[in-house]
Design an enzyme around this catalytic site. Structure first.
Site, PDB file in Angstrom:
ATOM      1  N   LYS A 121      49.390  36.542  46.947  1.00 43.73           N
ATOM      2  CA  LYS A 121      47.849  36.645  46.769  1.00 43.73           C
ATOM      3  C   LYS A 121      47.680  35.634  45.564  1.00 43.73           C
ATOM      4  O   LYS A 121      48.476  37.209  44.540  1.00 43.73           O
ATOM      5  CB  LYS A 121      46.613  37.316  48.153  1.00 43.73           C
ATOM      6  CG  LYS A 121      45.234  37.066  47.736  1.00 43.73           C
ATOM      7  CD  LYS A 121      44.806  37.962  48.808  1.00 43.73           C
ATOM      8  CE  LYS A 121      43.208  37.747  48.713  1.00 43.73           C
ATOM      9  NZ  LYS A 121      42.721  38.797  49.484  1.00 43.73           N
ATOM     10  N   SER A 196      39.213  36.605  52.554  1.00 42.01           N
ATOM     11  CA  SER A 196      39.660  35.647  51.440  1.00 42.01           C
ATOM     12  C   SER A 196      41.093  35.525  51.032  1.00 42.01           C
ATOM     13  O   SER A 196      42.064  34.613  49.654  1.00 42.01           O
ATOM     14  CB  SER A 196      39.678  36.853  50.135  1.00 42.01           C
ATOM     15  OG  SER A 196      40.297  37.287  50.333  1.00 42.01           O
ATOM     16  N   SER A 220      40.106  40.015  54.883  1.00 42.35           N
ATOM     17  CA  SER A 220      40.898  39.698  54.419  1.00 42.35           C
ATOM     18  C   SER A 220      42.248  39.600  54.517  1.00 42.35           C
ATOM     19  O   SER A 220      41.970  38.495  54.167  1.00 42.35           O
ATOM     20  CB  SER A 220      39.740  39.523  52.768  1.00 42.35           C
ATOM     21  OG  SER A 220      38.715  39.425  52.287  1.00 42.35           O
TER      22      SER A 220
END
Length: 506
Positions: A121, A196, A220
């Site tokens: 990420k 996210s 997330s």
């Protein structure tokens, strides 16, 4: 000793302890899939399967990495999952590993995921790769070091193929940062992949990588996993180090895996977990690897369940997913009781910590999108933040007290379908924040209290969108949550071959 020394040599100086990884993943690969294995089918195999293929010299790290990079080139513009693809460094790493394999005996041990591709990420640092945090002005910002969790993944043998797109600063449960492609749901491209960690979820769901790292500060990992029919695990507070950075969000955020099966999530947790020098809070490593205990029957459990958390309600499709899991649990002999807690009092302190995280990012507010600007502008004083922390801790004690009555709690991941791409862009920042709170209300309690929580797929609704539930456990009960999730997975899906959305099938 040479192999252990080789693994330790890749770690940054701040990583003083690397847990040996002696477990043999060959026990967890799917031999049934190997019977009809074709080179074009890598994306239908698990990360554990791929590791076993490399270990048994049936394929090389270079073949696997090139295969996934080819899929990235073909499909990533469709799903928008990557902020940066490491075309050159991934191939160089895979070539080096292939050469290393050619020069060693078949009986010599390898790191558990040697030659398996993984995505990271874009909130995390990978040395010599860009780290933008979802801010378009930082696209050329090169990291000079590896985060602790990245160093551990490299030491486990993974080949990092790139950085996945994140919502800006990781602030939102949808992933549409300005200046990047939006992360689309591979099962229904009109919808968002969640956030996210939306890029990581979209990449795994479309078969662009076999497994990915994410992080969860309010859902997330679990939210995008639920959007994309994946497994997403948020470990207990202190299970996975956040080295080398400090923590300014009071322990609500942590790294976690996104995968297509629970066993893969457990195996990646075995790689990620463990103390790194100077961690402000940490848990001891388990006596046995999570990947081993996950496959064991958890025994008869006392489970609470709820179709929503007050003051919010969930849609009929979401309630149906919870009911489906409840029926499975009853058939397995677990004791069930409908019970939950009210999250009304958690909203304000959690929002205060959320705002403070934006304000403390160090990134000038004019570089941020409008909702993040508003969050930063309304973040308040240090006193406001500390009051938010104190109030959250008081509420967390109540949540943990509730959990003491049960082995686990079954809940929705979110209350209704995810938004379509661009659906909330016309709204004012306060209205967007209210939409977020109403949508993902079941997720933040586990972050506030530091509890382990996992999202698992349950099926699809009448629009073809995935349905999911989450299982929340007691403090440090990661192993039990994973074992229960694996038991549910076996009942819901059995040993069916891994599937991709039709347009992404090989």
């Amino acid at each position: 000793m040479r192999r252990q020394a080789d693994r330790e040599s890749v770690l940054p100086d701040y990583v003083k302890v690397l847990k040996p990884l002696p477990f043999n993943f060959s026990n967890f690969s799917n031999r049934q899939l190997f019977a009809n294995f074709k080179m074009t089918d890598f994306c239908l195999l698990s990360a554990l399967d791929l590791a076993q293929l490399v270990r048994t010299r049936q394929v090389s790290p270079l073949e696997i990495t090139q295969y996934y990079l080819d899929r990235l080139g073909k499909y990533d513009q469709t799903v928008g999952s990557f902020a940066h693809v490491a075309w050159e460094s991934a191939i160089a790493d895979a070539k080096q590993k292939t050469k290393y394999l050619a020069g060693m005996g078949n009986s010599e041990p390898l790191p558990p995921f040697f030659g398996v591709p993984i995505a990271v990420k874009d909130l995390n640092c990978v040395a010599d790769m860009p780290v933008s945090y979802g801010v378009s002005a930082l696209k050329e910002n090169l990291a000079t070091y590896d985060d602790g969790v990245v160093a551990k993944m490299k030491a486990a043998g993974f080949t990092i193929v790139g950085k996945t797109v994140t919502s800006q600063l990781g602030s939102f449960p949808y992933t549409e940062p300005p200046g990047f492609l939006p992360a689309r749901n591979p099962w229904h491209l009109d919808y968002n992949a969640g956030g996210s960690s939306g890029g990581s979820a979209a990449a795994v769901a479309a078969g662009l990588v076999p497994i990915a790292q994410g992080s969860d500060g309010g859902g997330s990992v679990r939210t995008p996993a639920a959007c994309c029919s994946l497994v997403g695990f948020k470990p207990s507070r202190g299970r996975v180090s956040q080295a080398p950075v400090g923590d300014y969000q009071s322990g609500i955020a942590c790294h976690g895996p996104l995968s297509r099966t629970v066993l893969e999530a457990a195996a990646l947790l075995d790689v990620m977990e463990g103390y790194i020098t100077g961690d402000p809070y940490w848990l001891p490593s388990p006596d046995r690897p999570f990947v081993e205990t996950t496959g064991e029957t958890p025994g008869q459990l006392r489970l609470a369940y709820a179709f929503s958390l007050p003051p919010f309600s969930s849609s009929s499709e979401i309630q149906g997913a919870v009911a489906k899991v409840i029926a499975v649990c009853e058939n397995l002999g677990h004791q069930l009781e409908e019970a939950c807690f009210d999250v009304t009092s958690l909203i304000e302190p959690f929002a205060q910590i959320w705002k403070a995280g934006v304000g403390a990012s160090g990134i000038p507010l004019p570089l941020l999108e409008s909702v993040n600007q508003w969050l930063g502008e309304t973040s308040g004083t240090a006193g406001d933040y500390l009051r938010g922390v104190r109030n959250m801790q008081v509420i967390s004690r109540q949540i943990v007290g509730f959990m003491e009555q049960y082995d686990a709690l079954i809940l929705p991941v979110f209350n209704h379908r995810p938004p379509k791409i661009g659906e909330w862009t016309h709204l004012s920042p306060p209205d967007v924040v209210q939409k977020i709170i109403e949508w993902i209300a079941p997720c933040p309690p586990a972050n506030a209290a530091g509890l382990p929580a996992i999202a698992i797929p349950v099926g699809f609704d009448d629009q073809g969108l995935p349905l999911s539930v989450q299982i929340i456990g007691k403090p440090a009960a990661d192993a039990l949550v994973l074992a229960l999730a694996h038991q549910m997975e076996q009942q819901l899906q059995g040993n069916q071959p891994r599937q991709l959305p039709l347009q992404f099938m090989p």
